[in-house]
Design a protein around this motif. Structure first.
Motif, PDB file in Angstrom:
ATOM      1  N   ALA A  43       6.333  -7.005   3.196  1.00 20.19           N
ATOM      2  CA  ALA A  43       6.701  -5.635   2.837  1.00 20.19           C
ATOM      3  C   ALA A  43       5.572  -4.641   3.065  1.00 20.19           C
ATOM      4  CB  ALA A  43       7.143  -5.588   1.373  1.00 20.19           C
ATOM      5  N   VAL A  44       4.306  -5.089   3.092  1.00 20.98           N
ATOM      6  CA  VAL A  44       3.194  -4.142   3.189  1.00 20.98           C
ATOM      7  C   VAL A  44       2.278  -4.469   4.369  1.00 20.98           C
ATOM      8  CG1 VAL A  44       3.265  -3.580   0.741  1.00 20.98           C
ATOM      9  CG2 VAL A  44       1.822  -5.455   1.514  1.00 20.98           C
ATOM     10  N   ARG A  45       2.808  -5.199   5.330  1.00 25.42           N
ATOM     11  CA  ARG A  45       1.999  -5.499   6.517  1.00 25.42           C
ATOM     12  C   ARG A  45       1.671  -4.194   7.244  1.00 25.42           C
ATOM     13  NH1 ARG A  45       5.087  -9.571   8.840  1.00 25.42           N
ATOM     14  NH2 ARG A  45       4.139 -11.060   7.403  1.00 25.42           N
ATOM     15  N   GLY A  46       0.395  -4.006   7.594  1.00 26.87           N
ATOM     16  CA  GLY A  46      -0.020  -2.766   8.235  1.00 26.87           C
ATOM     17  C   GLY A  46      -0.341  -1.650   7.258  1.00 26.87           C
ATOM     18  N   CYS A  47      -0.407  -1.988   5.982  1.00 23.51           N
ATOM     19  CA  CYS A  47      -0.699  -0.995   4.945  1.00 23.51           C
ATOM     20  C   CYS A  47      -1.964  -1.392   4.177  1.00 23.51           C
ATOM     21  CB  CYS A  47       0.459  -0.889   3.955  1.00 23.51           C
ATOM     22  SG  CYS A  47       2.051  -0.424   4.666  1.00 23.51           S
ATOM     23  N   VAL A  48      -2.524  -0.427   3.451  1.00 22.91           N
ATOM     24  CA  VAL A  48      -3.620  -0.707   2.538  1.00 22.91           C
ATOM     25  C   VAL A  48      -3.319  -0.049   1.194  1.00 22.91           C
ATOM     26  CG1 VAL A  48      -5.371  -0.908   4.336  1.00 22.91           C
ATOM     27  CG2 VAL A  48      -4.966   1.313   3.250  1.00 22.91           C
ATOM     28  N   ALA A  49      -3.898  -0.596   0.150  1.00 22.58           N
ATOM     29  CA  ALA A  49      -3.912   0.041  -1.154  1.00 22.58           C
ATOM     30  C   ALA A  49      -5.320   0.551  -1.412  1.00 22.58           C
ATOM     31  CB  ALA A  49      -3.493  -0.942  -2.250  1.00 22.58           C
ATOM     32  N   VAL A  50      -5.430   1.650  -2.116  1.00 20.53           N
ATOM     33  CA  VAL A  50      -6.724   2.252  -2.423  1.00 20.53           C
ATOM     34  C   VAL A  50      -7.037   1.992  -3.885  1.00 20.53           C
ATOM     35  CG1 VAL A  50      -8.024   4.413  -2.570  1.00 20.53           C
ATOM     36  CG2 VAL A  50      -6.459   4.012  -0.643  1.00 20.53           C
ATOM     37  N   GLU A  51      -8.270   1.527  -4.141  1.00 20.78           N
ATOM     38  CA  GLU A  51      -8.704   1.232  -5.495  1.00 20.78           C
ATOM     39  C   GLU A  51     -10.074   1.848  -5.744  1.00 20.78           C
ATOM     40  OE1 GLU A  51      -7.661  -2.875  -6.985  1.00 20.78           O
ATOM     41  OE2 GLU A  51      -7.585  -3.277  -4.820  1.00 20.78           O
ATOM     42  N   ARG A  52     -10.312   2.155  -6.996  1.00 23.10           N
ATOM     43  CA  ARG A  52     -11.638   2.617  -7.429  1.00 23.10           C
ATOM     44  C   ARG A  52     -11.867   2.078  -8.818  1.00 23.10           C
ATOM     45  NH1 ARG A  52     -14.164   6.622 -10.481  1.00 23.10           N
ATOM     46  NH2 ARG A  52     -16.189   7.302  -9.622  1.00 23.10           N
ATOM     47  N   GLY A  53     -12.932   1.293  -8.978  1.00 21.89           N
ATOM     48  CA  GLY A  53     -13.145   0.646 -10.254  1.00 21.89           C
ATOM     49  C   GLY A  53     -11.957  -0.235 -10.594  1.00 21.89           C
ATOM     50  N   PRO A  54     -11.466  -0.191 -11.831  1.00 19.94           N
ATOM     51  CA  PRO A  54     -10.340  -1.034 -12.202  1.00 19.94           C
ATOM     52  C   PRO A  54      -8.983  -0.433 -11.857  1.00 19.94           C
ATOM     53  CG  PRO A  54     -11.087   0.177 -14.112  1.00 19.94           C
ATOM     54  CD  PRO A  54     -12.032   0.541 -12.990  1.00 19.94           C
ATOM     55  N   LEU A  55      -8.987   0.761 -11.264  1.00 22.42           N
ATOM     56  CA  LEU A  55      -7.744   1.505 -11.073  1.00 22.42           C
ATOM     57  C   LEU A  55      -7.194   1.380  -9.656  1.00 22.42           C
ATOM     58  CD1 LEU A  55      -8.668   4.795 -12.956  1.00 22.42           C
ATOM     59  CD2 LEU A  55      -7.312   2.884 -13.809  1.00 22.42           C
ATOM     60  N   VAL A  56      -5.894   1.205  -9.586  1.00 20.20           N
ATOM     61  CA  VAL A  56      -5.148   1.284  -8.329  1.00 20.20           C
ATOM     62  C   VAL A  56      -4.648   2.717  -8.183  1.00 20.20           C
ATOM     63  CG1 VAL A  56      -3.125   0.450  -7.076  1.00 20.20           C
ATOM     64  CG2 VAL A  56      -4.499  -1.141  -8.454  1.00 20.20           C
ATOM     65  N   TYR A  57      -4.693   3.237  -6.972  1.00 26.33           N
ATOM     66  CA  TYR A  57      -4.324   4.631  -6.722  1.00 26.33           C
ATOM     67  C   TYR A  57      -3.003   4.732  -5.974  1.00 26.33           C
ATOM     68  CZ  TYR A  57      -8.483   6.739  -8.676  1.00 26.33           C
ATOM     69  OH  TYR A  57      -9.432   7.184  -9.552  1.00 26.33           O
ATOM     70  N   ALA A  58      -2.411   5.915  -6.044  1.00 24.52           N
ATOM     71  CA  ALA A  58      -1.121   6.154  -5.402  1.00 24.52           C
ATOM     72  C   ALA A  58      -1.076   7.576  -4.859  1.00 24.52           C
ATOM     73  CB  ALA A  58       0.017   5.943  -6.403  1.00 24.52           C
ATOM     74  N   ALA A  59      -0.306   7.747  -3.800  1.00 27.80           N
ATOM     75  CA  ALA A  59      -0.020   9.077  -3.267  1.00 27.80           C
ATOM     76  C   ALA A  59       1.261   9.575  -3.921  1.00 27.80           C
ATOM     77  CB  ALA A  59       0.138   9.019  -1.755  1.00 27.80           C
TER      78      ALA A  59
END
Length: 578
Positions: free
Chosen positions: A499-515
């Protein structure tokens, strides 16, 4: 048990989590109102002979009352008040009045089914409700000293012990939680019958008892015995509640074989069946775990209760083993998969926590995130579960052993254990500096500070520190500094997660980020991330209660937990690369 939890009141926290706790505190009286409006309390009145009528709501309606009572107890321990005590005593008296003379208690069965007990254990949730009552009773006596609910719980547990077991009725409930609750009760009462019944219910599952009712066993965690299972499967909440109870049992019995089996199951879950947010359960169909690497984003179920159960399991594994990976998992689940389930105001909830919300998504059910967070649900397991978790959050911060203290989660505040007292100063999760001051100690004390697996380049006292626990000797007056790098990082999923091939998730510290759509002119569905673009973080005290925002090229990203506080707009965690 490798580590021991601290006592009630030994940990006080401020900062980020204290803000969430204050919001939660304002929601607890509202929870009492919701239980009244939904009919949960009226069911108990009818069962007690204090009112007439028919039972309202699902057969497990009582469990929401018990989770709320547990929240009241933990909140009273955090911030005592006469109002909380009055609410607790009023509802506890109602529960006690509804209990049958022989100890049985389930208001819906007593009223709707004319006291026809245990006729449909796969679905009746009778032991499940009993388990949540027991947990509330244990919390109540520990936090307030009141024994009224404990008396009800002991009477009910004794009824179960008289009814079920190897030489009695050989059966289990369709929804685990009684296993965990009975071990907790044993720790209060010392009655070996309570521990033995927990052992029986744990060991009896996985031998096809659900098939005897014509049910498919996987959903109920009844396909494979817990000692032989190598992963979690079926209904996600059922599975992790069962595992948490088994971990408690392993700790009490010193059962290394059972603990090893649970290690294997936990590792497989986190490697193949957990979302980057710590969310658990990938299928709307039966609220279930999927196959390994079956982790869709927009159809992720990731029930809030499953994240809570995951934290409960990981905490018990942490105490039993002292292994930092369980504390890492707790951090991921708490900050992301759990916290997304409640609004910043603390009064509205998500049942389901997807990692993508498409444009023009249709709200096709009561629990659909397309509604936005809601004040209550037709199946209201999540709101009071959130309440009790936030109210008792201090219990997950620290522990002790014979050598000293362990800090597992970071928040400003104080930690006390015997003659040792610490003050923690930090702006976590926005800032990675953690200063631990030893205010009092009878002599040198060993402090174990967790370095998260994501914190590459961390230092303790200026020296490099790898992942896991760094042990430092300190005495009264000493200050130990832990520095966790907070650089923005991108995460790529396992290649089998289609489902997420070719994608990345962005993280900073313990937090996951979202657009989220509120921050973009381009439809979120069409956004792409340029991996070569600079990634900049900026704290915005004016936004979403105060958050650190990450920008990457034309993208503006906010912490995942905070999405949908500006309306249920399009959102995505996994972003295709350019």
């Amino acid at each position: 048990m490798a580590l021991r939890p601290l006592g009630i009141g030994d940990v006080r926290i401020g900062g980020f989590w204290a803000d969430r706790q204050r919001a939660n505190a304002s929601a607890i009286p509202l929870g009492r109102q919701r239980l009244e409006e939904a009919g949960n309390l009226q069911n108990l009145r009818i069962a007690a002979g204090q009112a007439d009528g028919e039972a309202i709501g699902p057969v497990f309606a009582d469990s929401d009352v018990y989770k709320w009572l547990e929240a009241v107890a933990w909140e009273y321990a955090r911030e005592p008040s006469d109002a909380l005590l009055e609410m607790q005593r009023e509802v506890t008296a109602l529960v006690a009045a509804a209990q049958s003379d022989d100890g049985y208690l389930n208001s819906v069965v007593q009223v709707r089914h004319r006291d026809q007990r245990y006729t449909d254990l796969p679905w009746s949730h009778e032991h499940y409700c009993a388990g949540h009552l027991v947990q509330a009773a244990v919390a109540q006596v520990r936090c307030t000293g009141d024994t009224a609910l404990l008396d009800v719980a002991v009477k009910l547990a004794d009824h179960l012990a008289d009814t079920f077991g190897e030489d009695r009725r050989h059966d289990v409930d369709g929804h685990p939680v009684i296993e965990m609750a009975l071990v907790e009760l044993y720790r209060v009462t010392g009655d070996p019958r309570h521990l033995e019944l927990a052992r029986y219910f744990t060991e009896a599952r996985g031998h096809g008892l659900m098939a005897g009712y014509g049910q498919e066993p996987t959903y109920f965690s009844d396909r494979v015995p817990v000692r032989e299972a190598t992963t979690v499967e079926g209904h996600a909440v059922r599975a992790v509640y069962l595992a948490a109870g088994a971990a408690d049992l392993a700790a009490e019995l010193g059962d290394d074989g059972l603990l090893d089996a649970l290690r294997t199951q936990f590792d497989h879950m986190t490697a193949t069946k957990m979302y980057v947010t710590g969310g658990l359960g990938s299928r709307w169909d039966r609220e279930a775990f999927g196959d390994p690497y079956e982790l869709p984003t927009d159809r992720a179920y990731a029930e809030t209760c499953a994240a809570i159960g995951g934290v409960q399991w990981a905490w018990r594994m942490l105490l039993a083993t002292g292994d930092a990976r369980y504390a890492d998992a707790i951090e991921r689940m708490l900050f992301n998969g759990f916290l997304s389930g409640v609004s910043l105001a603390g009064t509205e909830y998500f049942y389901v926590n997807p990692l993508q919300h498409r444009s023009d998504a249709h709200a096709d059910g009561n629990r659909s995130p397309a509604h936005g967070r809601r004040g209550w649900f037709d199946c209201a397991c999540c709101p009071p579960n959130v309440m009790r978790t936030l109210a008792g959050l201090e219990g997950y911060i620290a522990s002790r052993d014979d050598s000293g203290l362990q800090l597992h989660q970071y928040a400003p505040g104080t930690v006390t254990a015997g003659d040792t007292a610490l003050t923690v100063e930090t702006g976590y999760p926005w800032d990675g500096l953690v200063r631990v001051r030893v205010d009092a100690a009878p002599g040198p004390v060993t402090l174990s500070l967790r370095v998260p697996a994501w914190a590459e380049g961390a230092t303790v006292g200026g020296a490099p520190a790898g992942p896991g626990y760094v042990r430092v000797q300190a005495a009264a007056g000493d200050v130990v500094e832990l520095r966790l790098p907070m650089e923005v990082r991108t995460t790529t999923a396992h290649p089998r997660v289609d489902a997420v091939r070719g994608c990345v998730a962005v993280e900073r510290g313990p937090l996951v980020y979202a657009a989220e759509q509120a921050d973009h002119d381009t439809p979120v569905d069409d956004l792409r991330i340029d991996l070569g673009a600079p990634r900049v973080s900026e704290h915005r005290p004016d936004l979403l209660g105060g958050v650190t925002v990450v920008t990457a090229g034309e993208l503006t990203l906010v912490p995942y937990y905070a999405w949908a506080n500006r309306g249920p707009a399009p959102m995505r965690v996994w972003i295709p690369t350019t």
